[in-house]
Write a protein that holds these residues in place. Structure first.
Motif, PDB file in Angstrom:
ATOM      1  N   GLY A   7     -13.532   3.548  -4.976  1.00  0.00           N
ATOM      2  CA  GLY A   7     -13.690   2.777  -3.740  1.00  0.00           C
ATOM      3  C   GLY A   7     -14.812   1.768  -3.879  1.00  0.00           C
ATOM      4  O   GLY A   7     -14.637   0.577  -3.586  1.00  0.00           O
ATOM      5  N   LEU A  51       0.824  -1.219   0.000  1.00  0.00           N
ATOM      6  CA  LEU A  51       0.000   0.000   0.000  1.00  0.00           C
ATOM      7  C   LEU A  51       0.848   1.255   0.000  1.00  0.00           C
ATOM      8  O   LEU A  51       0.325   2.358   0.076  1.00  0.00           O
ATOM      9  CB  LEU A  51      -0.915   0.024   1.220  1.00  0.00           C
ATOM     10  CG  LEU A  51      -1.970  -1.068   1.260  1.00  0.00           C
ATOM     11  CD1 LEU A  51      -2.807  -0.927   2.516  1.00  0.00           C
ATOM     12  CD2 LEU A  51      -2.862  -0.978   0.049  1.00  0.00           C
ATOM     13  N   MET A  59     -12.913   9.253  -6.780  1.00  0.00           N
ATOM     14  CA  MET A  59     -12.422   8.345  -5.747  1.00  0.00           C
ATOM     15  C   MET A  59     -13.572   7.568  -5.115  1.00  0.00           C
ATOM     16  O   MET A  59     -13.413   6.421  -4.727  1.00  0.00           O
ATOM     17  CB  MET A  59     -11.648   9.105  -4.668  1.00  0.00           C
ATOM     18  CG  MET A  59     -10.305   9.623  -5.082  1.00  0.00           C
ATOM     19  SD  MET A  59      -9.252   8.433  -5.920  1.00  0.00           S
ATOM     20  CE  MET A  59      -8.753   7.365  -4.596  1.00  0.00           C
ATOM     21  N   PHE A  84      -1.213   8.849  -0.067  1.00  0.00           N
ATOM     22  CA  PHE A  84      -1.770   7.497  -0.066  1.00  0.00           C
ATOM     23  C   PHE A  84      -2.774   7.317  -1.203  1.00  0.00           C
ATOM     24  O   PHE A  84      -2.911   6.233  -1.756  1.00  0.00           O
ATOM     25  CB  PHE A  84      -2.441   7.215   1.280  1.00  0.00           C
ATOM     26  CG  PHE A  84      -3.257   5.959   1.282  1.00  0.00           C
ATOM     27  CD1 PHE A  84      -2.637   4.729   1.173  1.00  0.00           C
ATOM     28  CD2 PHE A  84      -4.635   6.004   1.372  1.00  0.00           C
ATOM     29  CE1 PHE A  84      -3.382   3.568   1.165  1.00  0.00           C
ATOM     30  CE2 PHE A  84      -5.385   4.842   1.357  1.00  0.00           C
ATOM     31  CZ  PHE A  84      -4.760   3.621   1.250  1.00  0.00           C
ATOM     32  N   TRP A  85      -3.441   8.402  -1.594  1.00  0.00           N
ATOM     33  CA  TRP A  85      -4.429   8.308  -2.665  1.00  0.00           C
ATOM     34  C   TRP A  85      -3.810   7.774  -3.939  1.00  0.00           C
ATOM     35  O   TRP A  85      -4.413   7.019  -4.685  1.00  0.00           O
ATOM     36  CB  TRP A  85      -5.048   9.678  -2.969  1.00  0.00           C
ATOM     37  CG  TRP A  85      -5.836  10.187  -1.826  1.00  0.00           C
ATOM     38  CD1 TRP A  85      -5.545  11.261  -1.039  1.00  0.00           C
ATOM     39  CD2 TRP A  85      -7.040   9.625  -1.312  1.00  0.00           C
ATOM     40  NE1 TRP A  85      -6.491  11.399  -0.073  1.00  0.00           N
ATOM     41  CE2 TRP A  85      -7.419  10.416  -0.215  1.00  0.00           C
ATOM     42  CE3 TRP A  85      -7.824   8.531  -1.654  1.00  0.00           C
ATOM     43  CZ2 TRP A  85      -8.554  10.144   0.537  1.00  0.00           C
ATOM     44  CZ3 TRP A  85      -8.949   8.268  -0.912  1.00  0.00           C
ATOM     45  CH2 TRP A  85      -9.303   9.059   0.164  1.00  0.00           C
ATOM     46  N   LEU A 101       2.140   0.756   4.033  1.00  0.00           N
ATOM     47  CA  LEU A 101       1.353   1.990   4.147  1.00  0.00           C
ATOM     48  C   LEU A 101       2.097   2.992   5.026  1.00  0.00           C
ATOM     49  O   LEU A 101       2.253   4.161   4.675  1.00  0.00           O
ATOM     50  CB  LEU A 101      -0.012   1.652   4.748  1.00  0.00           C
ATOM     51  CG  LEU A 101      -0.980   2.782   4.996  1.00  0.00           C
ATOM     52  CD1 LEU A 101      -1.349   3.429   3.697  1.00  0.00           C
ATOM     53  CD2 LEU A 101      -2.226   2.261   5.674  1.00  0.00           C
ATOM     54  N   ALA A 117      -3.483   4.264  -3.738  1.00  0.00           N
ATOM     55  CA  ALA A 117      -4.808   3.649  -3.851  1.00  0.00           C
ATOM     56  C   ALA A 117      -5.249   3.595  -5.307  1.00  0.00           C
ATOM     57  O   ALA A 117      -5.827   2.599  -5.753  1.00  0.00           O
ATOM     58  CB  ALA A 117      -5.809   4.434  -3.018  1.00  0.00           C
ATOM     59  N   LEU A 123      -3.314   0.889  -7.016  1.00  0.00           N
ATOM     60  CA  LEU A 123      -3.825  -0.409  -6.585  1.00  0.00           C
ATOM     61  C   LEU A 123      -5.156  -0.716  -7.271  1.00  0.00           C
ATOM     62  O   LEU A 123      -5.398  -1.843  -7.711  1.00  0.00           O
ATOM     63  CB  LEU A 123      -4.002  -0.431  -5.063  1.00  0.00           C
ATOM     64  CG  LEU A 123      -4.472  -1.762  -4.506  1.00  0.00           C
ATOM     65  CD1 LEU A 123      -3.390  -2.809  -4.669  1.00  0.00           C
ATOM     66  CD2 LEU A 123      -4.868  -1.649  -3.048  1.00  0.00           C
TER      67      LEU A 123
END
Lengths: 299, 426
Positions: free
Chosen positions: B391, B160, B387, B344-345, B219, B348, B351
Motif C-alpha cells: 500500500g 479493480l 500488504m 479484493f486483496w 470492484l 490489489a 494491480l
C-alpha cells in the motif's frame, strides 16, 4: 405490519450511517473529482478510536453518557486529523497529475491504513461496548430500539448542520465556489488548499460519527469494516448524484431501504449483492444519479 | 547521479547546513510530533472492553517518532527533487539504463535472452520442489499482471475486480472436472473463452462510464462474483470450496507429484512466452495504438474516428481472457479452489504488480511480479507487513515515480534524411 415497520426503521438506521459516510465521498468528489478510496478507512479508524477511548475511560470509571460523548468527539478529532494528513501525503502532490494517479494512490492508502490498523490492533473482531444510552422509546418502542432512534436523530441533526454550514458560512461558500470552478475561486481570493483540507476534515468527521454510532449499535468491529461500508456509501453517493450533498442523503436513504427490504423479504445471504447490483444498474441507466447534473465535457 | 540530481542533493545539503538547517529540523520535529499524536491511540493503546484491561505500548510511540522524523527529511528531499526535475523527462533508473544499453547492442541482447531463457528452462532442475512451486505462483502473477496491463496500462481503464475473471477460470475447471471429469487441456481454451465472455458481459454496460466509476463498478462486480461463489452452495460448494481437482496430463500420461509440478512450471512458462508475444504484438498493432490514444485523450481519440466503446471493450475482454486462462492453471496447480482465494486483496496485489512495475511496460510488469511476489516469499519474517508495504509503495510510486520501476517505451519512429526518405526504423 409490524415486521414491515421494523424493516423500515432498520433501513432508516442503515441509510443514516451510509449517509454519514457518503457525505464525505460526495464533498471530496465535488471539489477535487477524486474518489477518496481511503474514506472507508477513515470511518474504520473513527470506530477504532471510539473503541479505544471508550475502553480507557470505561476502565477509569467515567459515567456512560460522558463516555459516549467523549468517544464521539475523540473519534471526530482523530478521523479529521487522519483525513487531513492523508490529503497532504497522498493527494496533494498529485494535483494536476494524470487522472489515474490519485486514484491508485488512494487505493494504496486504503490498503496501507487497513493493514496498519490490523497490525497495530488485531485482525480479529473486537467487541464494542454499547455506548448509546438505552431507554424505552415511547409509543413505538416495540419496533425501534433506542440506539436506532439515536442514530437516526443524530444523522438528521448532522445533515441539517452540514447543510446550514455549506449554505451560510464563509467556508461553506468557499467550498461551493471551489467545487464550481477551482481556478475562478482562486482568482477571487479563495485559498483553495485550505478549502480542500477543510473538505477532507469535515467529511472525515462525519464518517467518524457514523463509525462510532454503528459500531456501538452492532457491537463489534474489525479492521475490514471500512471496505464494504465505503463501497456502499459510495454507491449511495452515486445513486444520489455524486458531488451533490442532498443527493448523497437521498441516495443513502434509498440504498438503506433497498438493502433492508431485500434482506428482509428476499434473502439475507446476498445482502451485499443487492447493493452492488443497484450500483451497477444506476451507473448503466443514470450515471449522473438522481440529483446530479449531467457533466459537460469540455475539450 | 546526473548533474541536476547532484545539484538538488547539493542544494538540499547546503540549505540544510546553513540558514535552512534550523528550519528544516523544526519542520521534521513538528512532523514527528504530529505523527506521534496521530498514531497515538491505535499504535499505543489496546483495550479489552470485556476484561476492562488496557495495554499500553509506549515503545511504539518512540518508533513512530523517530521513524517519521527521519522519513520527513527524505520526503522533503524527494519532493524538492521532483519539483526541480519538473519539465524534463524523468530520469532513467539504473535498471532501465542497463536494459537500454543491452538492447542497443544486438549481441548483448541475444546473450541476455539466452541467459534468461536458460535459467528459466533449467530452473526446476536446479531448485527444489518448494522453489519451483514459488516460481509457478510468481509466473501466475506475471501472466495476470500482463493481462491486467492490457486493461490498466495500455487502455488506461482501472479495473479493480480483475480477480473475478481469474475466479471464473478457476471455477470453470474445478466444476467441469468435478462433475464431468473434463481434463485440463480441454478447459484451458474454454476457461479463456469464459473469461472473455464475462469481460464482455461486464464491459458492455459499464464502458461508457467515466474512468473512476469504472473502478468502483469493477470492484463491485468482483465482490458479487465472490459472494455468489460463497453463497451458491449447491453449485460451487460454498466457502469450503472444491478439492481434488485433477492435475494436467501430457497426452494422457499422468505424472507423479514432483514431475507434475515441473510440468506445471513449463506449462506456465509457455503461457508467459505466449502472453509476452501477444501483448507485444498487440501493443504495436492498430488496436494497441488506439488504446494508447484513448488513454491519453478520449475526446481527441473519438475525433480521429476511433470507436471508443469497441476499443475499450476489446481491452477489457482481452485482459479477462488472460485472467481466465491463469485461473484454469491456478486450479490445476493447487488442485483446490475456494472463494477465499479471490478476494479484493488479490486484485490489489495484481494491480500493485502492474503499477509498481510500470504501467504499460512488459518488462516492468515482469520485474514487478518478481519483486513483489518473490521477495516476500523469501522474507518470511516480514510477510505480515507485506500488504502494508504494498500500500505504502503504491502511494510512493504514484507520488514520486508514476511511470513505475521500468517505464513503458513508446515505439519511436525517426526520420533520417541520409537514408531513403521515409524509411522508418526503431
Amino acid at each position: 405490519m409490524e415486521y414491515f415497520l421494523e424493516i423500515l426503521f432498520g433501513g432508516l438506521t442503515r441509510g443514516s450511517i451510509y449517509a454519514l459516510i457518503a457525505l464525505g465521498y460526495t464533498m471530496v468528489y465535488g471539489i477535487i473529482e477524486l474518489i477518496n478510496f481511503a474514506h472507508g478507512e477513515i470511518y474504520m479508524i473513527g470506530a477504532f478510536t471510539g473503541l479505544i477511548i471508550a475502553g480507557v475511560l470505561g476502565a477509569a470509571g467515567f459515567p456512560a453518557a460522558a463516555i459516549f460523548v467523549l468517544a464521539i468527539l475523540g473519534a471526530v478529532l482523530y478521523s479529521a486529523a487522519y483525513g487531513y494528513t492523508i490529503e497532504k501525503i497522498a493527494y496533494k502532490p498529485l494535483r494536476g497529475a494524470q487522472r489515474l494517479s490519485p486514484l491508485i494512490s488512494a487505493i494504496g492508502m486504503s490498503i496501507f491504513l487497513q493493514n496498519y490498523v490490523m497490525l497495530a490492533q488485531t485482525s480479529d473482531f473486537l467487541p464494542f461496548p454499547s455506548l448509546i444510552p438505552e431507554f424505552k422509546v415511547p409509543w413505538i418502542g416495540h419496533i425501534i430500539s433506542s440506539s436506532e432512534l439515536i442514530i437516526v436523530v443524530v444523522t438528521i441533526l448532522v445533515c441539517i448542520g452540514l447543510t446550514l454550514f455549506i449554505k451560510f458560512t464563509r467556508l461553506g461558500k468557499a467550498m461551493r465556489a471551489t467545487a464550481q470552478n477551482r481556478k475562478m475561486a482562486m482568482l477571487v481570493g479563495i485559498n483553495v488548499n485550505t478549502v480542500i483540507s477543510a473538505t477532507f476534515v469535515v467529511g472525515s468527521s462525519l464518517a467518524a460519527v457514523g463509525g462510532v454510532l454503528i459500531a456501538s449499535h452492532i457491537g463489534q468491529i474489525n479492521y475490514y469494516i471500512g471496505f464494504i461500508a465505503g463501497i456502499k456509501a459510495f454507491t449511495a453517493a452515486v445513486l444520489g448524484g455524486i458531488g451533490s450533498v442532498p443527493g448523497a442523503m437521498l441516495g443513502a436513504l434509498i440504498l438503506g431501504q433497498t438493502e433492508a427490504f431485500a434482506t428482509g423479504y428476499v434473502s439475507s445471504d446476498y445482502e451485499d449483492v443487492f447493493a452492488f447490483a443497484l450500483l451497477v444498474l444506476i451507473l448503466i441507466f443514470r450515471p449522473a444519479g438522481i440529483m446530479g447534473k449531467e457533466p459537460v465535457q469540455k475539450v | 547521479m546526473d548533474e541536476k540530481g547532484a545539484q538538488s542533493t547539493l542544494r538540499f545539503i547546503l540549505t540544510a547546513g546553513c540558514d535552512g538547517y534550523a528550519d528544516s529540523l523544526k519542520r521534521s520535529v513538528l512532523v514527528a510530533l504530529w505523527f506521534m499524536f496521530l498514531t497515538f491511540p491505535i499504535m499505543v493503546i489496546r483495550v479489552d472492553t470485556i476484561e476492562n484491561t488496557i495495554d499500553w505500548r509506549w515503545m511504539n510511540l518512540a518508533f513512530v517518532g523517530v521513524g517519521s522524523f527521519v522519513l520527513s527529511f527524505l520526503w522533503r528531499w524527494l519532493l524538492e527533487r521532483k519539483e526541480l526535475m519538473k519539465g524534463q523527462a524523468a530520469r532513467e533508473s539504473v535498471v532501465e539504463r542497463l536494459l537500454t544499453q543491452a538492447s542497443t547492442i544486438p549481441s548483448a541482447r541475444l546473450g541476455l535472452l539466452v541467459v534468461v531463457a536458460g535459467i528459466a528452462l533449467a530452473f526446476p532442475h536446479m531448485a527444489g520442489m518448494y522453489q519451483t512451486n514459488i516460481m509457478i505462483s510468481c509466473l501466475t502473477y506475471i501472466a495476470l499482471g500482463l493481462g491486467l496491463n492490457i486493461v490498466v496500462g495500455l487502455a488506461g481503464l482501472l479495473d479493480l475486480g480483475y480477480v473475478a475473471f481469474y475466479a471464473v477460470g478457476a471455477y470453470a475447471y474445478a466444476l467441469a472436472n468435478m462433475h464431468w471429469g473434463i481434463g485440463f487441456w480441454t478447459i484451458l481454451p474454454i476457461g479463456a473463452l469464459l473469461g472473455t465472455l464475462f469481460g464482455i458481459m461486464l464491459g458492455f454496460p459499464v464502458l461508457r462510464l467515466r474512468g473512476d466509476y469504472l473502478a468502483i463498478v469493477t470492484l463491485g462486480f468482483g465482490e458479487i462474483i465472490r459472494l455468489v461463489l460463497e453463497n451458491w452452495g449447491d453449485v460451487t460448494m460454498g466457502p469450503s470450496g472444491i478439492a481434488g481437482i485433477d492435475r494436467p496430463t501430457f497426452f494422457g500420461i499422468e505424472f507423479g507429484v514432483m514431475d507434475s509440478i515441473n510440468y506445471m512450471y513449463y506449462i506456465m512458462l509457455a503461457l508467459i512466452v505466449l502472453t509476452i508475444f501477444c501483448v507485444n504484438r498487440l501493443q504495436n498493432s492498430r488496436i494497441g495504438r488506439a488504446w494508447l490514444a484513448l488513454r491519453e485523450d478520449e475526446i481527441a481519440c473519438q475525433a480521429m474516428g476511433i470507436d471508443k466503446t469497441k476499443t475499450k471493450l476489446m481491452a477489457f475482454a482481452l485482459g479477462a481472457t488472460w485472467a481466465g486462462m491463469a485461473g484454469v492453471v491456478f486450479a490445476a496447480k493447487t488442485t483446490f479452489v475456494n472463494p477465499a482465494s479471490f478476494t479484493f486483496w488479490e486484485s490489489a496485489i495484481i494491480l500493485s504488480v502492474v503499477v509498481i512495475g510500470g504501467m504499460g511496460s512488459i518488462r516492468g510488469v515482469i520485474a514487478g511480479a518478481i519483486i513483489l511476489i518473490l521477495v516476500p516469499e523469501y522474507l518470511r519474517a516480514f510477510s505480515e507487513f507485506r500488504m502494508l508495504i504494498f500500500g505504502a509503495t503504491m502511494v510512493l510510486v504514484m507520488v514520486f515515480r508514476p511511470q513505475g520501476l521500468i517505464r513503458a517505451k513508446r515505439k519511436v519512429y525517426t526520420y533520417d534524411k541520409s537514408t531513403v526518405a521515409g524509411a522508418a526504423n526503431e
